[in-house]
Design an enzyme around this catalytic site. Structure first.
Site, PDB file in Angstrom:
ATOM      1  N   LYS A   1       0.858  -1.178   0.000  1.00 43.42           N
ATOM      2  CA  LYS A   1       0.000   0.000   0.000  1.00 43.42           C
ATOM      3  C   LYS A   1       0.898   1.231   0.000  1.00 43.42           C
ATOM      4  O   LYS A   1       1.694   1.431   0.918  1.00 43.42           O
ATOM      5  CB  LYS A   1      -0.907   0.005   1.221  1.00 43.42           C
ATOM      6  CG  LYS A   1      -1.775   1.256   1.291  1.00 43.42           C
ATOM      7  CD  LYS A   1      -2.785   1.202   2.409  1.00 43.42           C
ATOM      8  CE  LYS A   1      -3.602   2.483   2.458  1.00 43.42           C
ATOM      9  NZ  LYS A   1      -4.604   2.454   3.517  1.00 43.42           N
TER      10      LYS A   1
ATOM     11  N   LYS B   1      -2.122  -1.569  -3.816  1.00 43.69           N
ATOM     12  CA  LYS B   1      -2.979  -0.388  -3.780  1.00 43.69           C
ATOM     13  C   LYS B   1      -2.142   0.879  -3.839  1.00 43.69           C
ATOM     14  O   LYS B   1      -1.173   0.975  -3.099  1.00 43.69           O
ATOM     15  CB  LYS B   1      -3.778  -0.416  -2.474  1.00 43.69           C
ATOM     16  CG  LYS B   1      -4.611   0.804  -2.207  1.00 43.69           C
ATOM     17  CD  LYS B   1      -5.236   0.708  -0.844  1.00 43.69           C
ATOM     18  CE  LYS B   1      -6.070   1.948  -0.617  1.00 43.69           C
ATOM     19  NZ  LYS B   1      -6.666   1.967   0.687  1.00 43.69           N
TER      20      LYS B   1
HETATM   21  C1  PBG Z   1      -6.997   3.878   5.348  1.00 43.79           C
HETATM   22  C2  PBG Z   1      -7.540   3.584   3.983  1.00 43.79           C
HETATM   23  C3  PBG Z   1      -7.415   4.452   2.897  1.00 43.79           C
HETATM   24  C4  PBG Z   1      -8.069   3.851   1.809  1.00 43.79           C
HETATM   25  C5  PBG Z   1      -8.555   2.623   2.248  1.00 43.79           C
HETATM   26  N1  PBG Z   1      -8.206   2.455   3.613  1.00 43.79           N
HETATM   27  C6  PBG Z   1      -6.840   5.815   2.815  1.00 43.79           C
HETATM   28  C7  PBG Z   1      -5.550   6.106   3.433  1.00 43.79           C
HETATM   29  O1  PBG Z   1      -4.673   5.239   3.572  1.00 43.79           O
HETATM   30  O2  PBG Z   1      -5.381   7.250   3.815  1.00 43.79           O
HETATM   31  C8  PBG Z   1      -8.159   4.477   0.453  1.00 43.79           C
HETATM   32  C9  PBG Z   1      -9.145   3.932  -0.497  1.00 43.79           C
HETATM   33  C10 PBG Z   1      -9.425   4.790  -1.674  1.00 43.79           C
HETATM   34  O3  PBG Z   1      -8.773   5.835  -1.915  1.00 43.79           O
HETATM   35  O4  PBG Z   1     -10.340   4.433  -2.438  1.00 43.79           O
HETATM   36  N2  PBG Z   1      -6.917   2.895   6.259  1.00 43.79           N
END
Ligand code: PBG
Length: 325
Positions: free
Chosen positions: A194, A247
C-alpha cells in the site's frame, strides 16, 4: 507474409476465442461507505455515484447490487467526531455501528462476502492508521488495537479481514488473535503493498479521515519502490495472509505483475477513489467514454495478474457488462 496477426482480430467471435484476459462481476469487490443515522444517502462530491449510506440505505443498495450479481463488498465506516478518540476505542465495540451492520447484512444476505477494513484512522482523533505518541506512529503498540478490531468484525460475521494500516507484523498478530478467538475460518486479505498515494484524496474526503498532522509516509510505501513490495509480500505470505493486495492499482500495474509472477497466493488490487474520480470527471466533461474507459482499466488490472479487484465501478460494471468482458 506467413504471419498476419490481424487474422485473429477479424470478427468479434474470433477475438472472443483468442482473448487472453476476461473479467466477470464475480471477481469484483464493491467498497461502500457506512454512515450513522437513518435514511442517509449523501453523494460524495468527488466520487459521483458513490454515497455515504446509513445502514438501512446500505442494505437496500446491497439488495440492488446482489440482483446484478455483485456478491462481495468492502465496508468503510464514517465515524462522527464524538465516537473518535486517541485509541480508536469504538472500533472494538461489538455493538458499534460497523459490527452491527455486518451482522444485519449477513442475516439478510447470507451468501454475500463481507470484507472489512482494519486500521485506526476512521476512529482516531489523530487520523492516522496507528497509535500516535509524541508525533510518532507506534508500531507494536498498535497491533493489539488492530487485532481487537479484527476479532469484533469476525464475531459479527465478516468473511475477510482487510488490514489497511501497514504496521509491521500485523498480519501475523491478527491471524493469531483470530485463531485464539475461534475464527480460524475467517480470511485475511492483506494490504501488502500500500503506497503513500495522492490517489486516496476523495476517500479521505468521504470518510473525513485525513491525518490531523503530517502524512503517512512512515508506514505506507514510497511510490518509487518495487523491491520493497516483494519483501512485504514474502512477509505477509509467511504471516498467514490468504490474499495479497496492491494499492493503488492503475499506477502500480508493474507491482501487481511482479507479485503475481513471484507469489503463489491470489493477488488483488484496489482501484482507488482517485482513479475512479479521474474517469468520472473526464467522462462528465465528455472527454472520454466512461464505460469503455472503466472496462479497459479494469481489464488492464486483470492482465497484470489481479484475480480480484476492489472497485467503486463494481455496480456500474455489472450493469454495463452483465455477461462480463
Ligand atoms: C486507510 C484507507 C485508505 C483507503 C482505504 N483504507 C486511505 C488512506 O490510507 O489514507 C483508500 C481507499 C481509496 O482511496 O479508495 N486505512
Amino acid at each position: 507474409m506467413l504471419s498476419r496477426p490481424r487474422r485473429n482480430r477479424k470478427s468479434a467471435a474470433i477475438r472472443g476465442l483468442v482473448a487472453e484476459t476476461s473479467l466477470r462481476t464475480s471477481q469484483l469487490i464493491y467498497p461502500m461507505f457506512l454512515a450513522e443515522g437513518k435514511a442517509q444517502r449523501i453523494e460524495i462530491k468527488s466520487m459521483p455515484g458513490q454515497y455515504r449510506l446509513s445502514a438501512d440505505e446500505l442494505l437496500r443498495e446491497i439488495e440492488s447490487c446482489v440482483e446484478l450479481g455483485v456478491m462481495s463488498y468492502c465496508l468503510f465506516p464514517v465515524v462522527s467526531e464524538v465516537h473518535k478518540d486517541k485509541y480508536a476505542t469504538s472500533s472494538k465495540d461489538p455493538n458499534g455501528l460497523y459490527p452491527t451492520t455486518i451482522r444485519t447484512i449477513k442475516e439478510a444476505f447470507p451468501d454475500v462476502c463481507i470484507m472489512t477494513d482494519v486500521a485506526m484512522d476512521p476512529y482516531s482523533t489523530d487520523g492516522h492508521d496507528g497509535l500516535v505518541e509524541g508525533g510518532k506512529i507506534l508500531n507494536d503498540e498498535t497491533l493489539p488495537i488492530l487485532a481487537a478490531m479484527a476479532v469484533a468484525q469476525a464475531q459479527a460475521g465478516a468473511d475477510i479481514i482487510g488490514p489497511s494500516d501497514m504496521m509491521d507484523g500485523r498480519v501475523w498478530h491478527i491471524r493469531e488473535e483470530l485463531d485464539k478467538a475461534g475464527y480460524a475460518d475467517v480470511s485475511i486479505m492483506s494490504y501488502t503493498a500500500k503506497y503513500a498515494s495522492a490517489f486516496y484524496g476523495p476517500f479521505r474526503e468521504a470518510l473525513d479521515s485525513a491525518p490531523k498532522f503530517g502524512d503517512k509516509k512512515t508506514y505506507q510505501m514510497n511510490p518509487a519502490n518495487i523491491q520493497e513490495a516483494l519483501r512485504e509480500a514474502d512477509l505477509d505470505a509467511r504471516e498467514g495472509a490468504d490474499i495479497l493486495m496492491v494499492k493503488p492499482a492503475l499506477a502500480y500495474l508493474d507491482v501487481i505483475k511482479a507479485l503475481s509472477d513471484t507469489q503463489t497466493l491470489p493477488i488483488s488490487c484496489y482501484n482507488v477513489s482517485g482513479e475512479y474520480a479521474m474517469i468520472k470527471a473526464a467522462a462528465a466533461q465528455g472527454w472520454i467514454d466512461g464505460p469503455r474507459t472503466m472496462a479497459e482499466t479494469l481489464l488492464a488490472m486483470r492482465r497484470a495478474g489481479a484475480s480480484t479487484i476492489l472497485t467503486y465501478f463494481a455496480k456500474e460494471f455489472a450493469q454495463q457488462f452483465p455477461s462480463g468482458i
